[in-house]
Design a protein around this motif. Structure first.
Motif, PDB file in Angstrom:
ATOM      1  N   THR A 157      53.554  33.230 -34.017  1.00 13.37           N
ATOM      2  CA  THR A 157      53.695  34.058 -35.216  1.00 13.37           C
ATOM      3  C   THR A 157      52.309  34.505 -35.654  1.00 13.37           C
ATOM      4  OG1 THR A 157      55.707  32.945 -35.973  1.00 13.37           O
ATOM      5  CG2 THR A 157      54.436  34.144 -37.626  1.00 13.37           C
ATOM      6  N   VAL A 158      52.170  35.808 -35.892  1.00  8.22           N
ATOM      7  CA  VAL A 158      50.906  36.395 -36.341  1.00  8.22           C
ATOM      8  C   VAL A 158      51.115  37.007 -37.707  1.00  8.22           C
ATOM      9  CG1 VAL A 158      49.248  38.272 -35.958  1.00  8.22           C
ATOM     10  CG2 VAL A 158      49.994  36.843 -34.040  1.00  8.22           C
ATOM     11  N   ILE A 159      50.170  36.795 -38.607  1.00  8.86           N
ATOM     12  CA  ILE A 159      50.166  37.454 -39.911  1.00  8.86           C
ATOM     13  C   ILE A 159      48.906  38.317 -39.984  1.00  8.86           C
ATOM     14  CG2 ILE A 159      49.092  35.444 -41.036  1.00  8.86           C
ATOM     15  CD1 ILE A 159      50.799  36.164 -43.529  1.00  8.86           C
ATOM     16  N   HIS A 160      49.093  39.606 -40.328  1.00 11.79           N
ATOM     17  CA  HIS A 160      48.001  40.576 -40.221  1.00 11.79           C
ATOM     18  C   HIS A 160      48.247  41.691 -41.234  1.00 11.79           C
ATOM     19  CE1 HIS A 160      45.431  43.693 -38.378  1.00 11.79           C
ATOM     20  NE2 HIS A 160      44.845  42.722 -37.705  1.00 11.79           N
ATOM     21  N   PRO A 161      47.206  42.320 -41.780  1.00 10.06           N
ATOM     22  CA  PRO A 161      47.427  43.421 -42.721  1.00 10.06           C
ATOM     23  C   PRO A 161      48.270  44.555 -42.143  1.00 10.06           C
ATOM     24  CG  PRO A 161      45.146  42.698 -42.824  1.00 10.06           C
ATOM     25  CD  PRO A 161      45.771  41.969 -41.676  1.00 10.06           C
ATOM     26  N   SER A 162      48.222  44.760 -40.838  1.00 10.76           N
ATOM     27  CA  SER A 162      48.997  45.803 -40.169  1.00 10.76           C
ATOM     28  C   SER A 162      50.164  45.181 -39.418  1.00 10.76           C
ATOM     29  CB  SER A 162      48.107  46.574 -39.185  1.00 10.76           C
ATOM     30  OG  SER A 162      48.875  47.281 -38.236  1.00 10.76           O
ATOM     31  N   ALA A 163      51.387  45.636 -39.710  1.00  8.54           N
ATOM     32  CA  ALA A 163      52.546  45.150 -38.953  1.00  8.54           C
ATOM     33  C   ALA A 163      52.450  45.578 -37.495  1.00  8.54           C
ATOM     34  CB  ALA A 163      53.840  45.667 -39.580  1.00  8.54           C
ATOM     35  N   LEU A 164      51.893  46.747 -37.237  1.00  6.42           N
ATOM     36  CA  LEU A 164      51.685  47.198 -35.870  1.00  6.42           C
ATOM     37  C   LEU A 164      50.822  46.212 -35.096  1.00  6.42           C
ATOM     38  CD1 LEU A 164      51.473  49.156 -33.449  1.00  6.42           C
ATOM     39  CD2 LEU A 164      49.715  50.402 -34.736  1.00  6.42           C
ATOM     40  N   MET A 165      49.697  45.817 -35.682  1.00  8.18           N
ATOM     41  CA  MET A 165      48.805  44.891 -34.987  1.00  8.18           C
ATOM     42  C   MET A 165      49.421  43.497 -34.895  1.00  8.18           C
ATOM     43  SD  MET A 165      46.452  46.763 -33.915  1.00  8.18           S
ATOM     44  CE  MET A 165      45.593  45.387 -33.142  1.00  8.18           C
ATOM     45  N   ALA A 166      50.151  43.079 -35.919  1.00  4.61           N
ATOM     46  CA  ALA A 166      50.835  41.782 -35.828  1.00  4.61           C
ATOM     47  C   ALA A 166      51.813  41.785 -34.666  1.00  4.61           C
ATOM     48  CB  ALA A 166      51.557  41.479 -37.136  1.00  4.61           C
ATOM     49  N   ASP A 167      52.542  42.890 -34.493  1.00  9.23           N
ATOM     50  CA  ASP A 167      53.509  43.039 -33.411  1.00  9.23           C
ATOM     51  C   ASP A 167      52.819  42.927 -32.055  1.00  9.23           C
ATOM     52  OD1 ASP A 167      55.828  43.574 -32.006  1.00  9.23           O
ATOM     53  OD2 ASP A 167      56.127  45.583 -32.819  1.00  9.23           O
ATOM     54  N   GLY A 168      51.773  43.721 -31.851  1.00 10.25           N
ATOM     55  CA  GLY A 168      51.076  43.697 -30.573  1.00 10.25           C
ATOM     56  C   GLY A 168      50.372  42.379 -30.301  1.00 10.25           C
ATOM     57  N   LEU A 169      49.739  41.828 -31.337  1.00  5.84           N
ATOM     58  CA  LEU A 169      48.980  40.594 -31.148  1.00  5.84           C
ATOM     59  C   LEU A 169      49.876  39.392 -30.868  1.00  5.84           C
ATOM     60  CD1 LEU A 169      46.255  41.067 -33.894  1.00  5.84           C
ATOM     61  CD2 LEU A 169      45.855  40.935 -31.424  1.00  5.84           C
ATOM     62  N   SER A 170      51.068  39.351 -31.463  1.00  7.61           N
ATOM     63  CA  SER A 170      51.949  38.216 -31.184  1.00  7.61           C
ATOM     64  C   SER A 170      52.346  38.215 -29.712  1.00  7.61           C
ATOM     65  CB  SER A 170      53.183  38.245 -32.091  1.00  7.61           C
ATOM     66  OG  SER A 170      54.007  39.366 -31.826  1.00  7.61           O
ATOM     67  N   THR A 171      52.568  39.400 -29.143  1.00  6.85           N
ATOM     68  CA  THR A 171      52.869  39.494 -27.714  1.00  6.85           C
ATOM     69  C   THR A 171      51.652  39.128 -26.876  1.00  6.85           C
ATOM     70  OG1 THR A 171      54.496  41.247 -28.110  1.00  6.85           O
ATOM     71  CG2 THR A 171      53.646  41.031 -25.879  1.00  6.85           C
ATOM     72  N   LEU A 172      50.500  39.672 -27.226  1.00  7.93           N
ATOM     73  CA  LEU A 172      49.275  39.388 -26.483  1.00  7.93           C
ATOM     74  C   LEU A 172      48.988  37.890 -26.435  1.00  7.93           C
ATOM     75  CD1 LEU A 172      45.900  41.248 -26.751  1.00  7.93           C
ATOM     76  CD2 LEU A 172      45.974  38.793 -27.071  1.00  7.93           C
ATOM     77  N   LEU A 173      49.091  37.224 -27.584  1.00  4.51           N
ATOM     78  CA  LEU A 173      48.761  35.802 -27.637  1.00  4.51           C
ATOM     79  C   LEU A 173      49.779  34.955 -26.879  1.00  4.51           C
ATOM     80  CD1 LEU A 173      47.606  35.567 -31.359  1.00  4.51           C
ATOM     81  CD2 LEU A 173      46.188  35.721 -29.317  1.00  4.51           C
ATOM     82  N   LEU A 174      51.060  35.372 -26.923  1.00  8.17           N
ATOM     83  CA  LEU A 174      52.070  34.654 -26.147  1.00  8.17           C
ATOM     84  C   LEU A 174      51.775  34.765 -24.658  1.00  8.17           C
ATOM     85  CD1 LEU A 174      54.744  33.033 -26.272  1.00  8.17           C
ATOM     86  CD2 LEU A 174      55.942  35.207 -26.004  1.00  8.17           C
ATOM     87  N   ILE A 175      51.325  35.921 -24.218  1.00  6.66           N
ATOM     88  CA  ILE A 175      50.966  36.094 -22.813  1.00  6.66           C
ATOM     89  C   ILE A 175      49.765  35.227 -22.454  1.00  6.66           C
ATOM     90  CG2 ILE A 175      50.126  37.737 -21.094  1.00  6.66           C
ATOM     91  CD1 ILE A 175      51.608  39.927 -22.678  1.00  6.66           C
ATOM     92  N   LEU A 176      48.748  35.221 -23.300  1.00 10.35           N
ATOM     93  CA  LEU A 176      47.526  34.481 -22.996  1.00 10.35           C
ATOM     94  C   LEU A 176      47.761  32.978 -22.939  1.00 10.35           C
ATOM     95  CD1 LEU A 176      44.777  36.356 -25.056  1.00 10.35           C
ATOM     96  CD2 LEU A 176      45.355  36.589 -22.632  1.00 10.35           C
ATOM     97  N   GLY A 177      48.699  32.467 -23.733  1.00  7.66           N
ATOM     98  CA  GLY A 177      49.011  31.051 -23.664  1.00  7.66           C
ATOM     99  C   GLY A 177      48.264  30.205 -24.677  1.00  7.66           C
TER     100      GLY A 177
END
Length: 332
Positions: free
Chosen positions: A270-290
């Motif tokens: 779960t990512v919390i970020h001022p931008s919902a767009l960036m929260a969306d992308g970053l939650s996927t990115l971090l899940l991939i990175l592990g």
């Protein structure tokens, strides 16, 4: 892990304010809106029309489930082709390129052929582990480096296909939030296919509260409740779309560098970020990175994160100081 909005009182005592709610279908799922209506604010029918106009435009531009969308018309083109694109599509391509570069190619908007090959995409037929030969062929059509923006055109030098599922819903949330600001609505909770953003407070003064669910596919259990004001929240997990073969669990989250689903023990982010767009992308990115690379990325870039890790048949959680600071209404 999913996000669940916790409902509260409909109106404040003698405040002259009301909490309006409506929802509907979108993007193969649903959206839901709550907003505080003050005396001069528009009514729910007008607001719903504004919301659905935005969602319709997003669908026409980004959907991979309709052949006439801007991105699917591009995806159908052969290698060495270009297509005029609206500004929002080019904006999200640039965001995707940024996240790809920052993850050494693990995050990649062009993995749709892989999703189809493994059985998770819109053109897939069967969930199965592909042969090494089939994987090698498809990987020739994957890679964000094959995309190029030329003025207002999107170009490709290989027959790549773009999938915005990791960005489009968060982008839609930000668009709706911006429209609300223009309409004079400053207290709201906007949720589109699980991505959300909240601002202000309810008529009774209470904060918007969001339950973070434990990443289970058998039942729904709240892992944590957070209070949100002025931030987007997104969760990505491996527990909704997956299959098992040969004793291994294969999820729909792909590492663009390897062309295969991630196999680590990070179950959700779960990512919390001022931008919902960036929260969306970053939650996927971090899940991939592990669990290790993802955590290091979050700390380096100041991203508020809540990790849930599998430990046998248990779940362990890990959260950083940024997440704790901005998920408490007392500090907002």
């Amino acid at each position: 892990m999913g996000l669940v909005v916790l409902l509260g009182a409909l109106a404040g005592c003698g405040s002259g304010e009301s909490l309006e709610r409506f929802d509907g279908p979108t993007m193969g799922s649903r959206y839901s809106i709550q907003y505080v209506r003050r005396s001069a604010a528009p009514g729910p029918k007008e607001v719903q029309a504004e919301v659905e106009s935005i969602l319709g435009q997003v669908d026409r531009q980004f959907s991979t489930y309709r052949s006439d969308s801007d991105i699917e018309r591009f995806n159908a083109l052969p290698a060495n082709s270009c297509q005029l694109m609206p500004g929002p599509v080019l904006e999200l391509i640039r965001v995707g390129e940024q996240l790809s570069a920052q993850s050494d190619g693990s995050f990649d908007l062009t993995v749709e052929p892989l999703l189809n090959l493994w059985g998770f995409g819109p053109q897939s037929r069967e969930e199965k582990v592909p042969t090494a030969e089939a994987l090698a062929v498809v990987r020739q059509r994957v890679g964000y480096g094959h995309l190029c923006i030329d003025g207002d055109r999107l170009c490709k030098d290989a027959a790549v296909e773009v999938d915005f599922n990791s960005l489009a819903a968060g982008y839609a949330v930000d668009r709706i939030a911006a429209r609300f600001k223009a309409l004079g609505i400053d207290s709201y909770l906007v949720e589109v296919t699980g991505e959300l953003k909240a601002a202000g407070r309810k008529p009774d003064g209470a904060a918007w509260r969001i339950a973070l669910e434990e990443p289970r596919d058998d039942r729904r259990v709240a892992e944590r409740v957070i209070e949100v004001n002025g931030y987007g929240v997104s969760t990505s997990g491996d527990y909704r779309k997956y299959f098992e073969q040969g004793g291994k669990r294969y999820s729909h989250t792909f590492d663009g560098r390897t062309g295969t689903p991630v196999l680590h023990n990070l179950a959700s982010v779960t990512v919390i970020h001022p931008s919902a767009l960036m929260a969306d992308g970053l939650s996927t990115l971090l899940l991939i990175l592990g669990p290790e690379r993802g955590w290091d990325y979050a700390e380096k870039h100041g991203v508020g994160v809540f990790f849930v890790l599998r430990d046998g048949d248990r779940f362990l959680t890990r959260t950083n100081d940024t997440f704790e600071r901005i998920s408490s209404a007392k500090s907002q």
